[in-house]
Design an enzyme around this catalytic site. Structure first.
Site, PDB file in Angstrom:
ATOM      1  N   ILE A 147       0.852  -1.206   0.000  1.00 20.63           N
ATOM      2  CA  ILE A 147       0.000   0.000   0.000  1.00 20.63           C
ATOM      3  C   ILE A 147       0.888   1.256   0.000  1.00 20.63           C
ATOM      4  CG2 ILE A 147      -1.873   1.145   1.321  1.00 20.63           C
ATOM      5  CD1 ILE A 147      -2.669  -1.705   0.617  1.00 20.63           C
ATOM      6  N   PRO A 148       0.497   2.302  -0.729  1.00 19.55           N
ATOM      7  CA  PRO A 148       1.273   3.554  -0.709  1.00 19.55           C
ATOM      8  C   PRO A 148       0.807   4.491   0.407  1.00 19.55           C
ATOM      9  CG  PRO A 148      -0.423   3.746  -2.354  1.00 19.55           C
ATOM     10  CD  PRO A 148      -0.634   2.403  -1.671  1.00 19.55           C
ATOM     11  N   TRP A 149       1.426   5.657   0.481  1.00 21.57           N
ATOM     12  CA  TRP A 149       1.196   6.589   1.594  1.00 21.57           C
ATOM     13  C   TRP A 149       0.142   7.644   1.306  1.00 21.57           C
ATOM     14  CZ3 TRP A 149       2.117  11.014  -0.932  1.00 21.57           C
ATOM     15  CH2 TRP A 149       3.091  10.999  -1.954  1.00 21.57           C
ATOM     16  N   LYS A 173       1.569  -4.815   3.686  1.00 24.79           N
ATOM     17  CA  LYS A 173       2.784  -4.024   3.943  1.00 24.79           C
ATOM     18  C   LYS A 173       2.439  -2.585   3.590  1.00 24.79           C
ATOM     19  CE  LYS A 173       6.056  -2.043   2.691  1.00 24.79           C
ATOM     20  NZ  LYS A 173       6.295  -0.602   2.962  1.00 24.79           N
ATOM     21  N   PRO A 174       2.057  -1.780   4.617  1.00 24.18           N
ATOM     22  CA  PRO A 174       1.736  -0.382   4.319  1.00 24.18           C
ATOM     23  C   PRO A 174       3.012   0.440   4.107  1.00 24.18           C
ATOM     24  CG  PRO A 174       1.266  -0.915   6.635  1.00 24.18           C
ATOM     25  CD  PRO A 174       1.953  -2.108   6.046  1.00 24.18           C
ATOM     26  N   SER A 227       4.310   3.131  -7.361  1.00 26.43           N
ATOM     27  CA  SER A 227       4.948   3.672  -8.565  1.00 26.43           C
ATOM     28  C   SER A 227       5.175   2.585  -9.618  1.00 26.43           C
ATOM     29  CB  SER A 227       6.277   4.307  -8.182  1.00 26.43           C
ATOM     30  OG  SER A 227       7.124   3.314  -7.623  1.00 26.43           O
ATOM     31  N   GLU A 248      -1.810  -1.459  -9.506  1.00 34.41           N
ATOM     32  CA  GLU A 248      -2.459  -0.142  -9.531  1.00 34.41           C
ATOM     33  C   GLU A 248      -1.336   0.881  -9.499  1.00 34.41           C
ATOM     34  OE1 GLU A 248      -5.593   0.307  -9.928  1.00 34.41           O
ATOM     35  OE2 GLU A 248      -6.700  -1.340  -9.017  1.00 34.41           O
ATOM     36  N   CYS A 282      -3.107   9.260  -7.552  1.00 33.01           N
ATOM     37  CA  CYS A 282      -2.746   8.580  -8.806  1.00 33.01           C
ATOM     38  C   CYS A 282      -3.660   9.026  -9.933  1.00 33.01           C
ATOM     39  CB  CYS A 282      -2.805   7.078  -8.626  1.00 33.01           C
ATOM     40  SG  CYS A 282      -4.377   6.537  -7.950  1.00 33.01           S
ATOM     41  N   GLN A 328       9.653  14.361  -1.131  1.00 34.66           N
ATOM     42  CA  GLN A 328       8.610  14.569  -2.136  1.00 34.66           C
ATOM     43  C   GLN A 328       8.534  16.055  -2.514  1.00 34.66           C
ATOM     44  OE1 GLN A 328       7.181  12.272  -3.732  1.00 34.66           O
ATOM     45  NE2 GLN A 328       5.550  13.347  -4.804  1.00 34.66           N
ATOM     46  N   GLU A 381       4.449  11.753 -14.050  1.00 38.89           N
ATOM     47  CA  GLU A 381       3.659  12.041 -12.866  1.00 38.89           C
ATOM     48  C   GLU A 381       4.483  12.913 -11.912  1.00 38.89           C
ATOM     49  OE1 GLU A 381       2.842   8.485 -10.667  1.00 38.89           O
ATOM     50  OE2 GLU A 381       0.763   9.076 -10.432  1.00 38.89           O
TER      51      GLU A 381
HETATM   52  P1  NAD Z   1       6.338   3.517  -4.142  1.00 36.19           P
HETATM   53  O1  NAD Z   1       6.218   2.599  -5.309  1.00 36.19           O
HETATM   54  O2  NAD Z   1       7.647   4.095  -3.847  1.00 36.19           O
HETATM   55  O3  NAD Z   1       5.863   2.789  -2.801  1.00 36.19           O
HETATM   56  C1  NAD Z   1       4.644   2.102  -2.727  1.00 36.19           C
HETATM   57  C2  NAD Z   1       4.808   0.960  -1.752  1.00 36.19           C
HETATM   58  O4  NAD Z   1       5.795   0.073  -2.262  1.00 36.19           O
HETATM   59  C3  NAD Z   1       5.269   1.377  -0.349  1.00 36.19           C
HETATM   60  O5  NAD Z   1       4.617   0.581   0.615  1.00 36.19           O
HETATM   61  C4  NAD Z   1       6.745   1.041  -0.384  1.00 36.19           C
HETATM   62  O6  NAD Z   1       7.296   0.763   0.879  1.00 36.19           O
HETATM   63  C5  NAD Z   1       6.748  -0.210  -1.247  1.00 36.19           C
HETATM   64  N1  NAD Z   1       8.029  -0.510  -1.867  1.00 36.19           N
HETATM   65  C6  NAD Z   1       9.043   0.350  -2.164  1.00 36.19           C
HETATM   66  N2  NAD Z   1      10.095  -0.332  -2.683  1.00 36.19           N
HETATM   67  C7  NAD Z   1       9.727  -1.636  -2.721  1.00 36.19           C
HETATM   68  C8  NAD Z   1      10.377  -2.829  -3.176  1.00 36.19           C
HETATM   69  N3  NAD Z   1      11.619  -2.821  -3.668  1.00 36.19           N
HETATM   70  N4  NAD Z   1       9.688  -3.985  -3.103  1.00 36.19           N
HETATM   71  C9  NAD Z   1       8.426  -4.025  -2.618  1.00 36.19           C
HETATM   72  N5  NAD Z   1       7.786  -2.947  -2.146  1.00 36.19           N
HETATM   73  C10 NAD Z   1       8.422  -1.754  -2.216  1.00 36.19           C
HETATM   74  O7  NAD Z   1       5.228   4.597  -4.418  1.00 36.19           O
HETATM   75  P2  NAD Z   1       4.880   5.825  -3.492  1.00 36.19           P
HETATM   76  O8  NAD Z   1       5.875   6.879  -3.750  1.00 36.19           O
HETATM   77  O9  NAD Z   1       4.640   5.386  -2.108  1.00 36.19           O
HETATM   78  O10 NAD Z   1       3.437   6.216  -4.067  1.00 36.19           O
HETATM   79  C11 NAD Z   1       3.308   7.024  -5.140  1.00 36.19           C
HETATM   80  C12 NAD Z   1       3.019   6.252  -6.390  1.00 36.19           C
HETATM   81  O11 NAD Z   1       1.913   5.379  -6.210  1.00 36.19           O
HETATM   82  C13 NAD Z   1       2.610   7.154  -7.511  1.00 36.19           C
HETATM   83  O12 NAD Z   1       3.228   6.722  -8.691  1.00 36.19           O
HETATM   84  C14 NAD Z   1       1.106   6.970  -7.601  1.00 36.19           C
HETATM   85  O13 NAD Z   1       0.523   7.279  -8.799  1.00 36.19           O
HETATM   86  C15 NAD Z   1       0.976   5.547  -7.252  1.00 36.19           C
HETATM   87  N6  NAD Z   1      -0.398   5.270  -6.779  1.00 36.19           N
HETATM   88  C16 NAD Z   1      -1.238   4.580  -7.593  1.00 36.19           C
HETATM   89  C17 NAD Z   1      -2.542   4.358  -7.207  1.00 36.19           C
HETATM   90  C18 NAD Z   1      -3.488   3.591  -8.098  1.00 36.19           C
HETATM   91  O14 NAD Z   1      -4.487   3.117  -7.614  1.00 36.19           O
HETATM   92  N7  NAD Z   1      -3.252   3.439  -9.382  1.00 36.19           N
HETATM   93  C19 NAD Z   1      -2.990   4.822  -5.988  1.00 36.19           C
HETATM   94  C20 NAD Z   1      -2.103   5.539  -5.171  1.00 36.19           C
HETATM   95  C21 NAD Z   1      -0.798   5.743  -5.593  1.00 36.19           C
END
Ligand code: NAD
Length: 479
Positions: A147-149, A173-174, A227, A248, A282, A328, A381
């Site tokens: 899950i993202p933040w 894993k939040p 991401s 997603e 997103c 950020q 983005e």
């Molecule tokens: P991120 O990909 O950096 O992190 C998302 C999650 O992945 C976090 O829980 C993080 O700890 C985990 N993560 C990071 N590295 C990892 C690895 N090597 N292996 C497994 N898990 C790992 O993204 P972010 O910066 O937290 O969130 C922003 C991004 O999320 C943006 O691109 C946004 O568009 C996207 N997002 C998409 C949606 C959707 O529904 N399409 C919704 C919300 C956010």
């Protein structure tokens, strides 16, 4: 739930090495809480607890009973909505009104899926004489969910509900930046009676707990929201086990305004679609495509709106809050700085409110004009309150520009012409198309997910129930 604990097998406990991570308040930069820094051993224990739940009380629970638990949770979340909203706002910086909306949405997720849990069933299929053939809808088993933040509660609800309604056990894993609301909801889940191990929550760093989860052989289905870059890593890990995944990912969603649009109606939607959650959405409407004939007038009106917008701390409940972190903020400011160096014109900017705390991660809303469709500001983005406006000549040109990014998550189309509405809805590559309205992500009932680089698979609506289950065909030869 003392600070820094993880939820495994129905118990709150410390991580195996007792490590924690600090939590910062984005509104003023102060440290105010701790969360666990889960590791590979904790993830392994969580996956084993989830498997035990599948083999035990949770796996045997009738669908109607699962639905009843989700419905009870919906009421519990509604009772705690104010508390959850405040927790989310302190953690993410979002204005209180947004936090309240997120808590309401979370309750609605549990309500919707509570009602749906016992409504999904298989079919019988006419086949050869002497046979009865049926399909069964079965849970995948243990589902990993990263899950993202940006919307911790809502995205937790989105991923967890479909999976739980279909009878899967989950290991969540939040995000390390913000997850206090998810931990609190984990407590509420135990209070309403979810059996041990049905829901396990292990916060931690992405490259530690996240990577351990996506690489764990005991996971049957993986859903990832985040991401594109990390999504690729999660898919690569899943490929080793031939495991199904739901992705997603991000978006660069266009709002397409034709000359015949109802401008008064469009204006508030277009502004809100990019400033909601300070653009860290997103499905943010981060590109504004306007027909040449009305471009100057319409962009001028959006600019006037932007000038009046104010950024400030969550508890002042202004137009936008801070970004999630210093990192950020620096990332968004680099996009803005680079656009200036490339000669892209800043049309208008809001302001950071007077006496907003100096340690907060504030970036005022900004609109850039005549952004070439190929410029990075119109392609990538930003994940901040930055709107890129671009002109188009006609319908064909609008379709070409709308589709000319690596993403395909959401689109808004503004026109009074019914034919144009339908042609655009079909021609634009996006998982959701809104005509004369825009709901970043839309309602709980509406299937949500991407085309192209925005990912695949669908959450929300009934679609999530199919995503989190598999069809088994049973053919009986009874003569
Ligand atoms: P991120 O990909 O950096 O992190 C998302 C999650 O992945 C976090 O829980 C993080 O700890 C985990 N993560 C990071 N590295 C990892 C690895 N090597 N292996 C497994 N898990 C790992 O993204 P972010 O910066 O937290 O969130 C922003 C991004 O999320 C943006 O691109 C946004 O568009 C996207 N997002 C998409 C949606 C959707 O529904 N399409 C919704 C919300 C956010």
């Amino acid at each position: 739930m003392p600070d820094g604990d993880i939820l495994i097998g129905g118990d709150w406990k410390q991580t195996s090495d007792g490590q924690t991570l600090p939590v910062f308040n984005p509104s003023d930069g102060s440290e105010f809480a701790k969360i666990a820094r889960g590791n590979a051993r904790d993830i392994d224990a969580a996956v084993k607890a989830a498997r035990k739940a599948m083999d035990g009380a949770w796996g045997r629970m009738p669908a109607a009973e699962r639905g009843r638990l989700l419905s009870k949770l919906a009421l519990k979340v509604a009772e705690h909505a104010e508390e959850l909203a405040v927790l989310e706002c302190k953690d993410t910086g979002k204005p209180l009104a947004q936090g309240k909306a997120d808590a309401t949405a979370l309750s609605r997720y549990f309500e919707f899926y509570g009602g749906a849990a016992d409504k999904v069933h298989g079919d019988t299929i006419p086949y050869q004489h002497g046979y009865t053939v049926m399909t069964l809808r079965e849970p995948h088993g243990v589902c990993g969910q990263i899950i993202p933040w940006n919307y911790p509660m809502q995205i937790f609800g989105r991923s967890a509900c479909g999976a739980l309604a279909m009878g899967n056990a989950i290991v969540v894993k939040p995000a390390e930046e913000a997850c206090l609301s998810i931990l609190r909801v984990g407590q509420l889940m135990l209070e309403v009676g979810f059996p041990a191990g049905a829901v396990n929550i292990v916060p931690g760093l992405g490259h530690e707990a996240g990577a351990a989860l996506s690489d764990h052989p005991g996971i049957d289905h993986m859903s990832f929201t985040g991401s594109r870059q990390v999504g690729t890593l999660v898919q690569a890990a899943a490929a080793k086990f031939n495991r199904p995944v739901t992705m997603e990912l991000g978006g660069k969603s266009p709002q397409v305004v034709f000359a015949d649009a109802d401008m008064d109606a469009a204006l508030p939607f277009i502004t809100r679609a990019i400033i909601q959650n300070a653009g860290q959405t997103c499905s943010a409407g981060s590109r504004l495509l306007v027909e040449d004939r009305v471009y100057d007038e319409f962009v001028g009106r959006v600019a006037e709106k932007f000038k009046a917008l104010r950024a400030g701390p969550w508890d002042r409940d202004l137009d936008i809050g801070p970004l999630i972190s210093k990192k950020q903020k620096e990332r968004v400011e680099k996009f803005i700085g680079d656009a200036g160096k490339d000669g892209i014109k800043l049309v208008a900017s809001g302001e950071v409110a007077a006496n907003a705390p100096s340690g907060g991660y504030y970036v005022p809303p900004q609109i850039f004009g005549d952004v070439p469709a190929t410029h990075i500001l119109a392609q990538e983005e930003v994940f901040g309150p930055v709107l890129a406006a671009t002109r188009f000549k006609n319908e064909e040109d609008a379709v070409r520009i709308a589709n000319a990014t690596p993403y395909g998550l959401v689109a808004g189309i503004w026109t009074r012409d019914g034919g144009k509405q339908m042609r655009m809805a079909r021609a634009v590559k996006a998982g959701q198309v809104f005509i004369n309205n825009y709901g970043a992500g839309g309602g709980i009932e509406l299937p949500f997910g991407g085309f192209k680089g925005s990912g695949f698979g669908r959450e929300k609506g009934f679609a999530a129930l199919f995503e989190f289950s598999a069809i088994k065909t049973v053919a009986i030869n009874h003569g």
